[in-house]
Design an enzyme around this catalytic site. Structure first.
Site, PDB file in Angstrom:
ATOM      1  N   GLY A   1      46.025  20.089 -66.301  1.00  0.00           N
ATOM      2  CA  GLY A   1      46.389  20.462 -64.934  1.00  0.00           C
ATOM      3  C   GLY A   1      47.883  20.665 -64.762  1.00  0.00           C
ATOM      4  O   GLY A   1      48.385  20.693 -63.630  1.00  0.00           O
TER       5      GLY A   1
ATOM      6  N   LYS B   1      46.053  21.405 -71.015  1.00  0.00           N
ATOM      7  CA  LYS B   1      44.705  21.366 -70.431  1.00  0.00           C
ATOM      8  C   LYS B   1      44.449  20.138 -69.559  1.00  0.00           C
ATOM      9  O   LYS B   1      43.339  19.609 -69.492  1.00  0.00           O
ATOM     10  CB  LYS B   1      43.602  21.443 -71.521  1.00  0.00           C
ATOM     11  CG  LYS B   1      43.750  22.547 -72.517  1.00  0.00           C
ATOM     12  CD  LYS B   1      44.065  23.879 -71.908  1.00  0.00           C
ATOM     13  CE  LYS B   1      42.909  24.519 -71.187  1.00  0.00           C
ATOM     14  NZ  LYS B   1      43.354  25.756 -70.470  1.00  0.00           N
TER      15      LYS B   1
ATOM     16  N   LYS C   1      42.870  29.257 -65.950  1.00  0.00           N
ATOM     17  CA  LYS C   1      43.037  27.879 -65.481  1.00  0.00           C
ATOM     18  C   LYS C   1      41.896  27.560 -64.537  1.00  0.00           C
ATOM     19  O   LYS C   1      41.775  28.163 -63.466  1.00  0.00           O
ATOM     20  CB  LYS C   1      44.374  27.711 -64.736  1.00  0.00           C
ATOM     21  CG  LYS C   1      45.587  28.129 -65.535  1.00  0.00           C
ATOM     22  CD  LYS C   1      45.894  27.159 -66.660  1.00  0.00           C
ATOM     23  CE  LYS C   1      47.012  27.701 -67.532  1.00  0.00           C
ATOM     24  NZ  LYS C   1      47.263  26.872 -68.708  1.00  0.00           N
ATOM     25  N   GLY C   2      41.045  26.632 -64.963  1.00  0.00           N
ATOM     26  CA  GLY C   2      39.830  26.331 -64.208  1.00  0.00           C
ATOM     27  C   GLY C   2      38.747  27.315 -64.628  1.00  0.00           C
ATOM     28  O   GLY C   2      38.148  27.993 -63.801  1.00  0.00           O
ATOM     29  N   ARG C   3      38.522  27.382 -65.945  1.00  0.00           N
ATOM     30  CA  ARG C   3      37.540  28.334 -66.483  1.00  0.00           C
ATOM     31  C   ARG C   3      36.122  27.894 -66.168  1.00  0.00           C
ATOM     32  O   ARG C   3      35.849  26.715 -65.969  1.00  0.00           O
ATOM     33  CB  ARG C   3      37.660  28.398 -68.013  1.00  0.00           C
ATOM     34  CG  ARG C   3      38.812  29.186 -68.516  1.00  0.00           C
ATOM     35  CD  ARG C   3      38.578  29.551 -69.987  1.00  0.00           C
ATOM     36  NE  ARG C   3      39.645  30.426 -70.427  1.00  0.00           N
ATOM     37  CZ  ARG C   3      40.767  29.995 -70.976  1.00  0.00           C
ATOM     38  NH1 ARG C   3      40.954  28.712 -71.172  1.00  0.00           N
ATOM     39  NH2 ARG C   3      41.699  30.857 -71.346  1.00  0.00           N
ATOM     40  N   LYS C   4      35.220  28.883 -66.184  1.00  0.00           N
ATOM     41  CA  LYS C   4      33.795  28.549 -66.046  1.00  0.00           C
ATOM     42  C   LYS C   4      33.208  28.493 -67.463  1.00  0.00           C
ATOM     43  O   LYS C   4      33.330  29.454 -68.219  1.00  0.00           O
ATOM     44  CB  LYS C   4      33.059  29.645 -65.257  1.00  0.00           C
ATOM     45  CG  LYS C   4      33.711  29.999 -63.927  1.00  0.00           C
ATOM     46  CD  LYS C   4      33.086  29.233 -62.761  1.00  0.00           C
ATOM     47  CE  LYS C   4      33.700  29.652 -61.433  1.00  0.00           C
ATOM     48  NZ  LYS C   4      34.673  28.705 -60.887  1.00  0.00           N
ATOM     49  N   TYR C   5      32.681  27.359 -67.826  1.00  0.00           N
ATOM     50  CA  TYR C   5      31.980  27.232 -69.116  1.00  0.00           C
ATOM     51  C   TYR C   5      30.908  26.157 -69.014  1.00  0.00           C
ATOM     52  O   TYR C   5      30.895  25.365 -68.058  1.00  0.00           O
ATOM     53  CB  TYR C   5      32.951  26.943 -70.272  1.00  0.00           C
ATOM     54  CG  TYR C   5      34.006  25.884 -70.007  1.00  0.00           C
ATOM     55  CD1 TYR C   5      33.693  24.525 -70.020  1.00  0.00           C
ATOM     56  CD2 TYR C   5      35.334  26.252 -69.768  1.00  0.00           C
ATOM     57  CE1 TYR C   5      34.666  23.560 -69.801  1.00  0.00           C
ATOM     58  CE2 TYR C   5      36.312  25.290 -69.547  1.00  0.00           C
ATOM     59  CZ  TYR C   5      35.967  23.942 -69.557  1.00  0.00           C
ATOM     60  OH  TYR C   5      36.937  22.993 -69.330  1.00  0.00           O
TER      61      TYR C   5
ATOM     62  N   SER D   1      38.077  21.010 -73.144  1.00  0.00           N
ATOM     63  CA  SER D   1      38.739  22.115 -72.455  1.00  0.00           C
ATOM     64  C   SER D   1      39.561  22.951 -73.453  1.00  0.00           C
ATOM     65  O   SER D   1      39.569  24.186 -73.384  1.00  0.00           O
ATOM     66  CB  SER D   1      39.646  21.556 -71.348  1.00  0.00           C
ATOM     67  OG  SER D   1      40.464  22.546 -70.816  1.00  0.00           O
TER      68      SER D   1
HETATM   69  P1  A3P Z   1      39.832  24.121 -67.500  1.00  0.00           P
HETATM   70  O1  A3P Z   1      40.205  25.558 -67.467  1.00  0.00           O
HETATM   71  O2  A3P Z   1      39.258  23.694 -68.804  1.00  0.00           O
HETATM   72  O3  A3P Z   1      38.962  23.694 -66.333  1.00  0.00           O
HETATM   73  P2  A3P Z   1      46.842  23.238 -67.989  1.00  0.00           P
HETATM   74  O4  A3P Z   1      47.440  24.002 -66.874  1.00  0.00           O
HETATM   75  O5  A3P Z   1      47.582  21.960 -68.284  1.00  0.00           O
HETATM   76  O6  A3P Z   1      46.625  24.060 -69.209  1.00  0.00           O
HETATM   77  O7  A3P Z   1      45.426  22.721 -67.532  1.00  0.00           O
HETATM   78  C1  A3P Z   1      44.352  23.588 -67.242  1.00  0.00           C
HETATM   79  C2  A3P Z   1      43.324  22.725 -66.550  1.00  0.00           C
HETATM   80  O8  A3P Z   1      43.841  22.354 -65.284  1.00  0.00           O
HETATM   81  C3  A3P Z   1      42.031  23.424 -66.233  1.00  0.00           C
HETATM   82  O9  A3P Z   1      41.187  23.257 -67.358  1.00  0.00           O
HETATM   83  C4  A3P Z   1      41.542  22.705 -64.968  1.00  0.00           C
HETATM   84  O10 A3P Z   1      40.479  21.825 -65.201  1.00  0.00           O
HETATM   85  C5  A3P Z   1      42.752  21.867 -64.530  1.00  0.00           C
HETATM   86  N1  A3P Z   1      43.125  21.994 -63.137  1.00  0.00           N
HETATM   87  C6  A3P Z   1      43.449  20.969 -62.309  1.00  0.00           C
HETATM   88  N2  A3P Z   1      43.749  21.405 -61.098  1.00  0.00           N
HETATM   89  C7  A3P Z   1      43.619  22.744 -61.124  1.00  0.00           C
HETATM   90  C8  A3P Z   1      43.800  23.755 -60.126  1.00  0.00           C
HETATM   91  N3  A3P Z   1      44.161  23.442 -58.891  1.00  0.00           N
HETATM   92  N4  A3P Z   1      43.560  25.036 -60.490  1.00  0.00           N
HETATM   93  C9  A3P Z   1      43.164  25.344 -61.740  1.00  0.00           C
HETATM   94  N5  A3P Z   1      43.002  24.422 -62.730  1.00  0.00           N
HETATM   95  C10 A3P Z   1      43.233  23.141 -62.422  1.00  0.00           C
END
Ligand code: A3P
Length: 360
Positions: A92, A90, A316-320, A193
């Protein structure tokens, strides 16, 4: 003493052993006893518990081991990763891997069944498959692939991973080419996250307890035990000083790259261009300004491949709902000691200090 099985092929062995025993009985006070091998192994492993776990080495690096490999493994052109993204989860790590793979001189492992792109090897479920399996995941790497990268995001805080990983990929620290990347996010954001991640996977504890309730429980609380596993998975990977220190037991600072996860999320082109330099990758025909673009609907940077924009999936990049101010300050206090220790450690080893850590 030599390996017992060798005596089976040695005509002098019986004579030697017999007379050695007679010699010991006659000239020493040693009390010789027969013990079943199984009993002996129990005694041994009680005394040396750390030796119970098998450690896989790079079998191509040793002539004797090389001869025992299956015919399918050709050590002459062996491809093993020279870059490992170790996590934590979590922060990135998936975006970092997908951005790196845009570069023509970078490749990664094949998709692993059951764990998407993650190998889950060193200290994970696939470790028992051994060296031959591990190296077979990189067979598609070509000679122009200067960087072969593997990412498994829970390597970072797994206590056994640094030892297992260095034993296979960094033996005797001779492989100075190998680099380890960890993303350092504000541990509060990371914990929140992960909580949201588990909630969206309908984890029974995450859906039942609000984050405020989960993180404010104390030992003795009737619901403490049942909620503890989730709480620990949220909180423990964020003990960065402890985890980075363990990696430093096995790798010199020059082999470890720490990336500020917030800077990476907000301005990945700059971070990625610097990373190309750190990894000695060619920059004359490739830069990130033309390969990444910010997508407002997603709220993150996405890759551009053959003119098409591709963002990471919905997980990845959830809305919450953003973390509340009160929970943030509660978790900031919880992490204060860990963050101060991290700041000290980063300064001691001359790592860059991420912006979010400067207030500690
Ligand atoms: P959230 O979904 O909580 O926002 P990982 O890949 O290590 O599991 O990390 C997921 C997190 O990567 C996401 O957490 C998001 O905040 C972050 N992130 C950073 N850059 C991103 C990108 N370009 N696209 C999607 N998520 C990204």
């Amino acid at each position: 003493m030599t390996h017992q099985q060798n005596y089976g092929h040695d005509r002098l062995a019986h004579y030697t052993f017999h007379n050695e025993v007679l010699f010991l009985k006659c000239w020493t006070n040693l009390n010789l006893k027969w013990v079943e091998p199984e009993k002996l192994s129990q005694l041994y492993f009680n005394r040396f518990p750390q030796e119970q776990n098998m450690i896989h080495l790079n079998r191509c690096a040793d002539d004797r081991h090389r001869k025992m490999l299956s015919v399918n493994v050709t050590c002459d052109n062996i491809k093993l990763p020279n870059l490992i993204i170790v996590g934590p989860q979590k922060t990135g790590t998936s975006a970092l891997l997908s951005f790196l793979k845009l570069h023509p001189n970078v490749t990664s492992n094949l998709n692993v069944e059951g764990s998407f792109e993650e190998m889950q090897f060193f200290g994970g479920t696939n470790y028992k498959k051994g060296f031959e399996w591990y190296q077979s995941q990189f067979l598609q790497a070509a000679d122009n692939h200067q960087i072969i990268v593997e990412k498994t995001a829970n390597y970072f805080d797994n206590p056994v991973t640094p030892h297992l990983l260095s034993s296979m990929l960094n033996p005797d620290s001779k492989n100075h080419e190998l680099k380890i990347i960890a993303m350092i996010a504000d541990p509060v954001d990371r914990a929140y996250s992960w909580y949201q991640h588990m909630r969206s996977h309908n984890d029974s504890i995450a859906t039942k307890y609000s984050p405020e309730k989960l993180f404010s429980m104390l030992p003795g609380d009737p619901e403490y035990e049942v909620t503890n596993r989730l709480r620990q998975r949220c909180l423990k990977p964020g003990f960065y000083a402890e985890h980075v220190d363990r990696w430093l037991d096995y790798f010199p600072p020059s082999q470890i790259i720490l990336i500020d996860a917030k800077a990476f999320r907000l301005n990945p082109t700059q971070i990625m261009d610097q990373l190309l330099i750190d990894l000695n990758l060619p920059t004359s025909n490739f830069n990130y300004a033309t390969n990444l673009r910010y997508v407002p609907e997603k709220g993150f940077y996405c890759t551009i491949k053959k003119g098409k924009t591709k963002c990471l999936g919905a997980s990845k990049g959830r809305k919450y709902i953003p973390i509340s101010d009160s929970l943030r300050s509660q978790l900031n206090s919880y992490y204060a000691g860990h963050n101060r220790a991290l700041l000290k450690l980063l300064n001691r080893y001359k790592f860059n200090v991420p912006g979010w850590l400067l207030n500690f």
